[in-house]
Design a protein around this motif. Structure first.
Motif, short mmCIF file in Angstrom:
data_model
loop_
_atom_site.label_atom_id
_atom_site.label_comp_id
_atom_site.label_asym_id
_atom_site.label_seq_id
_atom_site.Cartn_x
_atom_site.Cartn_y
_atom_site.Cartn_z
N GLN A 10 2.11 8.74 3.83
CA GLN A 10 1.28 8.20 2.75
C GLN A 10 0.84 9.31 1.81
O GLN A 10 0.73 9.11 0.59
CB GLN A 10 0.05 7.50 3.35
CG GLN A 10 -0.88 6.86 2.31
CD GLN A 10 -1.96 7.82 1.82
OE1 GLN A 10 -2.34 8.73 2.55
NE2 GLN A 10 -2.44 7.62 0.61
N ALA A 11 0.64 10.51 2.35
CA ALA A 11 0.21 11.64 1.53
C ALA A 11 1.24 11.98 0.47
O ALA A 11 0.90 12.30 -0.68
CB ALA A 11 -0.07 12.85 2.41
N LEU A 12 2.54 11.91 0.83
CA LEU A 12 3.58 12.22 -0.15
C LEU A 12 3.62 11.16 -1.25
O LEU A 12 3.76 11.49 -2.44
CB LEU A 12 4.94 12.32 0.53
CG LEU A 12 6.12 12.59 -0.43
CD1 LEU A 12 5.92 13.88 -1.19
CD2 LEU A 12 7.45 12.61 0.33
N ILE A 13 3.49 9.89 -0.87
CA ILE A 13 3.46 8.83 -1.88
C ILE A 13 2.30 9.06 -2.85
O ILE A 13 2.44 8.92 -4.07
CB ILE A 13 3.33 7.44 -1.23
CG1 ILE A 13 4.53 7.17 -0.30
CG2 ILE A 13 3.23 6.35 -2.29
CD1 ILE A 13 5.87 7.12 -0.99
N SER A 52 0.84 -1.20 0.00
CA SER A 52 0.00 0.00 0.00
C SER A 52 0.87 1.25 0.00
O SER A 52 2.07 1.20 0.27
CB SER A 52 -0.91 0.01 1.23
OG SER A 52 -0.14 0.15 2.41
N GLN A 53 0.25 2.39 -0.30
CA GLN A 53 0.98 3.65 -0.23
C GLN A 53 1.50 3.90 1.18
O GLN A 53 2.63 4.35 1.36
CB GLN A 53 0.07 4.80 -0.66
CG GLN A 53 -0.29 4.80 -2.14
CD GLN A 53 -1.21 5.94 -2.51
OE1 GLN A 53 -1.86 6.54 -1.65
NE2 GLN A 53 -1.28 6.26 -3.80
N LYS A 54 0.68 3.58 2.18
CA LYS A 54 1.10 3.79 3.57
C LYS A 54 2.29 2.91 3.92
O LYS A 54 3.25 3.36 4.55
CB LYS A 54 -0.07 3.50 4.51
CG LYS A 54 0.25 3.73 5.98
CD LYS A 54 -0.96 3.48 6.86
CE LYS A 54 -0.63 3.72 8.33
NZ LYS A 54 -1.81 3.49 9.20
N ALA A 55 2.24 1.63 3.48
CA ALA A 55 3.33 0.71 3.79
C ALA A 55 4.62 1.14 3.11
O ALA A 55 5.70 1.07 3.71
CB ALA A 55 2.95 -0.71 3.36
N LEU A 56 4.52 1.60 1.87
CA LEU A 56 5.71 2.09 1.17
C LEU A 56 6.28 3.30 1.89
O LEU A 56 7.50 3.42 2.06
CB LEU A 56 5.37 2.43 -0.28
CG LEU A 56 6.51 3.05 -1.11
CD1 LEU A 56 7.72 2.13 -1.15
CD2 LEU A 56 6.02 3.37 -2.52
#
Length: 228
Positions: A31-34, A19-23
């Protein structure tokens, strides 16, 4: 396709799903930057080098300005791209398909020296486009003859290649050599890389070794095959 798309597609292709959060947690960002990076809402990020490393992408596929922060600072600068041989710039050589539908061109491969393959410059025919190449421009196929990747690929198999798909760790690829006089290729499992070398694996006989990027500058990802 922008460099933002490469990040999104590589993350979506991760197994297990990332997920974006996990990355973000893995590389120390939110997560917002991803999400902003994947949605093309930033022109560059000082965290891009860490994201590329985590996803197993090649920094040479990203423009230098992508590594700079919005404030003008810069993080790790991507290494200069390895020059691509002239024959690799010819769309006819790497099987540029006529469009996004229909058959894909089939190229013949003959055994070369030291486990390499010699790829014919002109297609020998065409084959039905598989599901993983639907909607893919420039997809193509190779009639494989080498034995170094048995049992994954056997002589007589047809390999389907998506040259636009990001190459991830532990995926099989066609590496293309830089010899204009005798274009050569090598089918191997990509493991990792440095600025100077690819680390690859073959299965028959099973061994892991390196290939110089100066000699083998181009790689395309194999996405499926037809059995002989």
């Amino acid at each position: 396709m922008t460099w933002h798309d490469l990040i999104r597609e590589a993350r979506d292709a991760c197994v297990p799903k990332l997920s974006q959060k996990a990355l973000g947690l893995k590389v120390g960002v939110s997560q917002a930057l991803i999400a902003k990076i994947e949605n093309n809402q930033v022109q560059g990020s000082e965290h891009l080098a860490a994201i590329i490393k985590e996803l197993g992408l090649d920094p040479a596929d990203f423009p230098e300005e992508a590594f700079k922060s919005p404030r003008g600072g810069s993080a790790k600068v991507a290494p200069p791209a390895v020059p691509v041989p002239e024959f690799a710039r010819d769309p006819a050589y790497w099987a540029a398909a006529a469009g996004l539908i229909g058959d894909v061109p089939l190229y013949a491969a003959a055994e070369g020296g030291e486990g390499s393959l010699i790829i014919e410059r002109d297609p020998i025919g065409s084959v039905k486009r598989p599901p993983l190449l639907q909607g893919v421009k420039n997809g193509y196929a190779i009639y494989h003859t080498g034995g170094s990747m048995i049992p994954e690929f056997e002589p007589g198999d047809t390999l389907f290649i998506n040259p636009r798909l990001p190459v991830l760790r532990d995926t099989s690829c066609v590496f293309y050599g830089a010899d204009d006089e005798e274009p050569k290729a090598s089918v191997k499992r990509y493991l990792s890389h440095t600025d100077e070398e690819w680390t690859v694996r073959q299965f028959s006989p099973d061994r892991t070794f390196t290939m110089a990027r100066e000699e083998w500058p181009l790689r395309h990802r194999i996405v499926s095959k037809n059995f002989r």
